[in-house]
Write a protein that holds these residues in place. Structure first.
Motif, PDB file in Angstrom:
ATOM      1  N   ASN A   1      50.628 -10.940 -38.142  1.00 46.81           N
ATOM      2  CA  ASN A   1      49.917 -11.662 -38.957  1.00 46.81           C
ATOM      3  C   ASN A   1      48.431 -12.062 -38.469  1.00 46.81           C
ATOM      4  OD1 ASN A   1      52.095 -12.348 -40.890  1.00 46.81           O
ATOM      5  ND2 ASN A   1      52.636 -13.889 -39.349  1.00 46.81           N
ATOM      6  N   ALA A   2      48.288 -11.338 -37.356  1.00 44.14           N
ATOM      7  CA  ALA A   2      46.885 -11.260 -36.603  1.00 44.14           C
ATOM      8  C   ALA A   2      46.271 -12.626 -36.675  1.00 44.14           C
ATOM      9  CB  ALA A   2      46.158 -10.205 -37.186  1.00 44.14           C
ATOM     10  N   GLN A   3      46.827 -13.457 -35.632  1.00 44.94           N
ATOM     11  CA  GLN A   3      46.506 -14.914 -35.735  1.00 44.94           C
ATOM     12  C   GLN A   3      45.150 -14.965 -35.277  1.00 44.94           C
ATOM     13  OE1 GLN A   3      48.372 -17.575 -37.005  1.00 44.94           O
ATOM     14  NE2 GLN A   3      50.108 -16.108 -37.721  1.00 44.94           N
TER      15      GLN A   3
ATOM     16  N   TYR B   1      46.972   3.655 -36.854  1.00 42.81           N
ATOM     17  CA  TYR B   1      47.264   2.845 -35.965  1.00 42.81           C
ATOM     18  C   TYR B   1      47.879   1.644 -36.164  1.00 42.81           C
ATOM     19  CZ  TYR B   1      44.302   5.513 -32.519  1.00 42.81           C
ATOM     20  OH  TYR B   1      44.044   6.403 -31.440  1.00 42.81           O
ATOM     21  N   THR B   2      48.667   1.627 -37.416  1.00 43.58           N
ATOM     22  CA  THR B   2      49.319   0.540 -37.843  1.00 43.58           C
ATOM     23  C   THR B   2      50.264  -0.124 -36.840  1.00 43.58           C
ATOM     24  OG1 THR B   2      49.140   1.121 -40.226  1.00 43.58           O
ATOM     25  CG2 THR B   2      50.773  -0.593 -39.658  1.00 43.58           C
ATOM     26  N   ASP B   3      50.957   0.768 -36.152  1.00 40.70           N
ATOM     27  CA  ASP B   3      52.096   0.262 -35.251  1.00 40.70           C
ATOM     28  C   ASP B   3      51.171  -0.528 -34.041  1.00 40.70           C
ATOM     29  OD1 ASP B   3      54.235   0.872 -36.811  1.00 40.70           O
ATOM     30  OD2 ASP B   3      54.393   2.857 -36.093  1.00 40.70           O
ATOM     31  N   VAL B   4      50.114   0.335 -33.740  1.00 38.79           N
ATOM     32  CA  VAL B   4      49.352  -0.222 -32.388  1.00 38.79           C
ATOM     33  C   VAL B   4      48.678  -1.443 -32.859  1.00 38.79           C
ATOM     34  CG1 VAL B   4      47.494   0.306 -30.687  1.00 38.79           C
ATOM     35  CG2 VAL B   4      49.003   2.105 -31.774  1.00 38.79           C
ATOM     36  N   ILE B   5      48.310  -1.665 -34.039  1.00 47.78           N
ATOM     37  CA  ILE B   5      47.793  -2.839 -34.430  1.00 47.78           C
ATOM     38  C   ILE B   5      48.652  -3.931 -34.344  1.00 47.78           C
ATOM     39  CG2 ILE B   5      46.439  -4.020 -36.188  1.00 47.78           C
ATOM     40  CD1 ILE B   5      45.179  -1.592 -36.747  1.00 47.78           C
TER      41      ILE B   5
ATOM     42  N   SER C   1      52.199  -1.762 -49.844  1.00 52.34           N
ATOM     43  CA  SER C   1      52.243  -1.738 -48.153  1.00 52.34           C
ATOM     44  C   SER C   1      52.999  -0.733 -47.659  1.00 52.34           C
ATOM     45  CB  SER C   1      52.449  -3.124 -47.684  1.00 52.34           C
ATOM     46  OG  SER C   1      51.624  -4.302 -48.320  1.00 52.34           O
ATOM     47  N   ARG C   2      54.121  -0.597 -48.082  1.00 48.71           N
ATOM     48  CA  ARG C   2      55.043   0.512 -47.312  1.00 48.71           C
ATOM     49  C   ARG C   2      54.595   1.697 -47.684  1.00 48.71           C
ATOM     50  NH1 ARG C   2      57.890  -0.595 -43.403  1.00 48.71           N
ATOM     51  NH2 ARG C   2      58.913   1.522 -43.917  1.00 48.71           N
ATOM     52  N   LEU C   3      54.050   1.956 -48.951  1.00 50.49           N
ATOM     53  CA  LEU C   3      53.672   3.247 -49.236  1.00 50.49           C
ATOM     54  C   LEU C   3      52.563   3.648 -48.366  1.00 50.49           C
ATOM     55  CD1 LEU C   3      52.565   4.571 -52.950  1.00 50.49           C
ATOM     56  CD2 LEU C   3      50.748   4.500 -51.032  1.00 50.49           C
ATOM     57  N   LEU C   4      51.517   2.775 -48.042  1.00 49.65           N
ATOM     58  CA  LEU C   4      50.398   2.897 -47.067  1.00 49.65           C
ATOM     59  C   LEU C   4      51.120   3.296 -45.715  1.00 49.65           C
ATOM     60  CD1 LEU C   4      47.732   0.413 -48.095  1.00 49.65           C
ATOM     61  CD2 LEU C   4      47.897   2.759 -48.646  1.00 49.65           C
ATOM     62  N   TYR C   5      52.072   2.723 -45.431  1.00 45.90           N
ATOM     63  CA  TYR C   5      52.757   2.792 -44.038  1.00 45.90           C
ATOM     64  C   TYR C   5      53.317   4.359 -43.854  1.00 45.90           C
ATOM     65  CZ  TYR C   5      55.350   2.128 -39.731  1.00 45.90           C
ATOM     66  OH  TYR C   5      55.865   2.114 -38.444  1.00 45.90           O
ATOM     67  N   ASP C   6      54.243   4.409 -44.769  1.00 44.58           N
ATOM     68  CA  ASP C   6      54.820   5.712 -44.949  1.00 44.58           C
ATOM     69  C   ASP C   6      53.693   6.959 -45.048  1.00 44.58           C
ATOM     70  OD1 ASP C   6      57.317   4.734 -44.967  1.00 44.58           O
ATOM     71  OD2 ASP C   6      57.357   4.633 -47.236  1.00 44.58           O
ATOM     72  N   MET C   7      52.677   6.823 -45.662  1.00 46.36           N
ATOM     73  CA  MET C   7      51.681   7.522 -45.687  1.00 46.36           C
ATOM     74  C   MET C   7      51.163   8.232 -44.333  1.00 46.36           C
ATOM     75  SD  MET C   7      47.685   7.230 -47.050  1.00 46.36           S
ATOM     76  CE  MET C   7      47.283   6.369 -45.735  1.00 46.36           C
TER      77      MET C   7
ATOM     78  N   LEU D   1      48.829  -5.263 -42.593  1.00 46.37           N
ATOM     79  CA  LEU D   1      49.383  -6.537 -41.705  1.00 46.37           C
ATOM     80  C   LEU D   1      50.839  -6.920 -42.072  1.00 46.37           C
ATOM     81  CD1 LEU D   1      46.237  -8.822 -40.814  1.00 46.37           C
ATOM     82  CD2 LEU D   1      47.299  -7.022 -39.374  1.00 46.37           C
ATOM     83  N   HIS D   2      50.889  -6.629 -43.567  1.00 42.16           N
ATOM     84  CA  HIS D   2      52.088  -7.194 -44.182  1.00 42.16           C
ATOM     85  C   HIS D   2      52.976  -6.063 -44.850  1.00 42.16           C
ATOM     86  CE1 HIS D   2      50.861 -11.355 -43.342  1.00 42.16           C
ATOM     87  NE2 HIS D   2      49.979 -10.891 -43.612  1.00 42.16           N
ATOM     88  N   LEU D   3      53.776  -5.412 -44.151  1.00 39.71           N
ATOM     89  CA  LEU D   3      54.583  -4.331 -44.763  1.00 39.71           C
ATOM     90  C   LEU D   3      55.768  -4.649 -45.547  1.00 39.71           C
ATOM     91  CD1 LEU D   3      54.293  -2.220 -41.522  1.00 39.71           C
ATOM     92  CD2 LEU D   3      52.711  -2.436 -43.081  1.00 39.71           C
ATOM     93  N   ASP D   4      55.682  -5.806 -46.132  1.00 35.10           N
ATOM     94  CA  ASP D   4      57.138  -6.080 -46.919  1.00 35.10           C
ATOM     95  C   ASP D   4      56.809  -6.049 -48.352  1.00 35.10           C
ATOM     96  OD1 ASP D   4      55.226  -8.126 -46.993  1.00 35.10           O
ATOM     97  OD2 ASP D   4      56.517  -9.605 -47.010  1.00 35.10           O
ATOM     98  N   GLN D   5      55.857  -5.465 -48.821  1.00 38.51           N
ATOM     99  CA  GLN D   5      55.579  -5.176 -50.248  1.00 38.51           C
ATOM    100  C   GLN D   5      55.560  -3.732 -50.370  1.00 38.51           C
ATOM    101  OE1 GLN D   5      55.271  -7.568 -52.562  1.00 38.51           O
ATOM    102  NE2 GLN D   5      55.599  -8.983 -50.779  1.00 38.51           N
ATOM    103  N   PRO D   6      55.967  -3.081 -51.559  1.00 42.69           N
ATOM    104  CA  PRO D   6      55.784  -1.772 -52.047  1.00 42.69           C
ATOM    105  C   PRO D   6      54.738  -0.790 -51.713  1.00 42.69           C
ATOM    106  CG  PRO D   6      57.038  -3.006 -53.874  1.00 42.69           C
ATOM    107  CD  PRO D   6      56.232  -4.026 -52.919  1.00 42.69           C
TER     108      PRO D   6
END
Length: 427
Positions: A163-165, A152-156, A197-203, A190-195
């Motif tokens: 940054n979920a202020q 649900y990353t995109d939904v979150i 983080s991207r791995l988890l998102y691509d997963m 929340l922060h997809l700018d690190q390698p």
């Protein structure tokens, strides 16, 4: 029966950090025992294999062989101190390191891969499996709630912002996750700018393409989340895995010295019997005077079995980052936990925090002497502590039913065996 006479070749790719390699190897062993006519290969880095294999007793299996893959570390590399550095270097080396090693193994043995069974983090396996025309089975080493969060990353992001202020905002817009607050969410989600983080998102994007997704859990621990996951995945299955305080912080992180001192002082004052698994020699020296004072009621060891006898009366606590394996052990042992949360690369703490709250646990960010004494009073008490154990007991019954003869985990495992061996049936 020789390897060539066996039908099928299931190849397992491990994510070589934290507790990930061990449950995958255990799953491979169970599958190998259930399908003795199939070959199994276990791919992991050399450093991780040196830690995992000595206790695995692979000599008892004539259909499992372990192989080393490159870890991505340049020769003579000097680390900067960034805890994610080793992981990021490994991630950069994938998938080429696994691809090259698999090609070498196939050439050496003459056994083409018939199924890829990999840690879910290694999402690239779905493309490798597609190229080879074989199934990809993803193994998620935790429970249903954290994997649901990632999916649900995109939904979150849409609802909370990147940054979920609003840290007090709950995830009441997600099935079964309303107990989790924005402040509980891992940084990597929340922060997809690190390698990493991207791995988890691509997963999270790749998992719906998997032939099956195996969870290190059991049906009934998170019914609403489980139902939702089944609607998103092709096929998902769950695989099972008070008088004494057991203390351990896992293999990667321990609290800073002041917190360890506060914990030790609380144990000393309360005179509660304890078993403390303590591997960090430098920090252990700091506490040596207190350990000597409590020597009559406690014992400090470098290592203790991950799961004590379920019949023993252990007050399970002080586990690192509310890790999922610890939560499952707490349930199957029927004992409450006292937890200190960390931020870790594969942080599952948010989901664990929500679930611990459901059965009466308490998660904290820092240990203090007064806080520890209060927590010990609670979990050891006949009042609230008893209520916690009763709540956990209900989940323990779910776990027992799941692994019974016709239980959900038992039936799911049979289905998993069919999936990973299906290609061999067609040969």
């Amino acid at each position: 029966m020789s390897a060539q006479q066996k039908k099928g070749h299931v190849v397992a790719f491990a994510f070589p950090f934290g507790s990930h390699p061990t449950p995958l190897l255990h799953l491979v062993q169970r599958l190998a025992a259930a399908a003795p006519g199939v070959n199994f290969s276990y791919f992991n880095t050399a450093e991780s294999n040196q830690k995992v294999l000595p206790t695995a007793d692979l000599k008892s299996y004539d259909n499992i062989k372990a192989y080393d893959v490159e870890d991505g570390l340049p020769e003579g590399y000097v680390f900067s101190g960034n805890p994610l550095e080793r992981i990021e270097l490994f991630v950069k080396s994938t998938p080429d390191n696994f691809r090259r090693r698999l090609e070498e193994v196939v050439e050496e043995t003459g056994l083409k891969a018939s199924c890829l069974l990999t840690d879910a983090f290694l999402w690239f396996s779905v493309d490798m499996a597609a190229e080879l025309g074989i199934p990809w089975v993803a193994f998620w080493t935790a429970g249903p709630a954290p994997i649901s969060l990632h999916m649900y990353t995109d939904v979150i992001h849409s609802r909370l912002g990147q940054n979920a202020q609003n840290q007090d905002q709950t995830l009441d817009f997600l099935p079964g996750l309303s107990a989790i607050h924005a402040s509980d969410l891992p940084h990597e989600l929340l922060h997809l700018d690190q390698p990493f983080s991207r791995l988890l998102y691509d997963m999270s994007l790749a998992l719906p393409r998997a032939t099956a997704v195996v969870l290190n859990s059991f049906a009934g621990i998170d019914p609403d989340v489980e139902t939702d996951l089944k609607s998103k995945l092709k096929r998902s299955s769950t695989h099972a895995a008070a008088s004494v305080a057991y203390i351990s912080f896992g293999t990667m992180l321990t609290p800073p010295p002041p917190e360890l001192l506060a914990l030790a002082e609380a144990l000393e004052e309360k005179q509660i019997p304890y078993l403390w698994s303590f591997r960090d020699d430098s920090k252990r020296q700091l506490l040596q005077p207190l350990f000597r004072k409590t020597g009559s009621v406690g014992k400090v060891v470098e290592w203790a079995p991950q799961t004590p006898n379920p019949g023993a009366s252990f007050g399970r606590g002080f586990r690192d980052a509310l890790r999922w394996n610890s939560v499952v052990e707490s349930i199957t042992g029927g004992v409450p936990m006292i937890c200190r949360r960390f931020r870790r690369p594969d942080d599952k703490q948010a989901a664990c925090a929500g679930r611990v709250a459901d059965w009466g646990g308490r998660g904290g960010r820092r240990f203090s002497k007064s806080g520890m004494m209060t927590a010990l009073d609670v979990v050891m008490s006949v009042g609230e502590g008893k209520k916690m154990r009763e709540n956990i007991g209900r989940l323990r019954e779910c776990a027992s039913r799941a692994v019974a003869e016709n239980g959900s985990s038992t039936e799911n495992f049979k289905s998993l065996v069919d999936i990973v061996t299906s290609s061999s049936h067609q040969e």
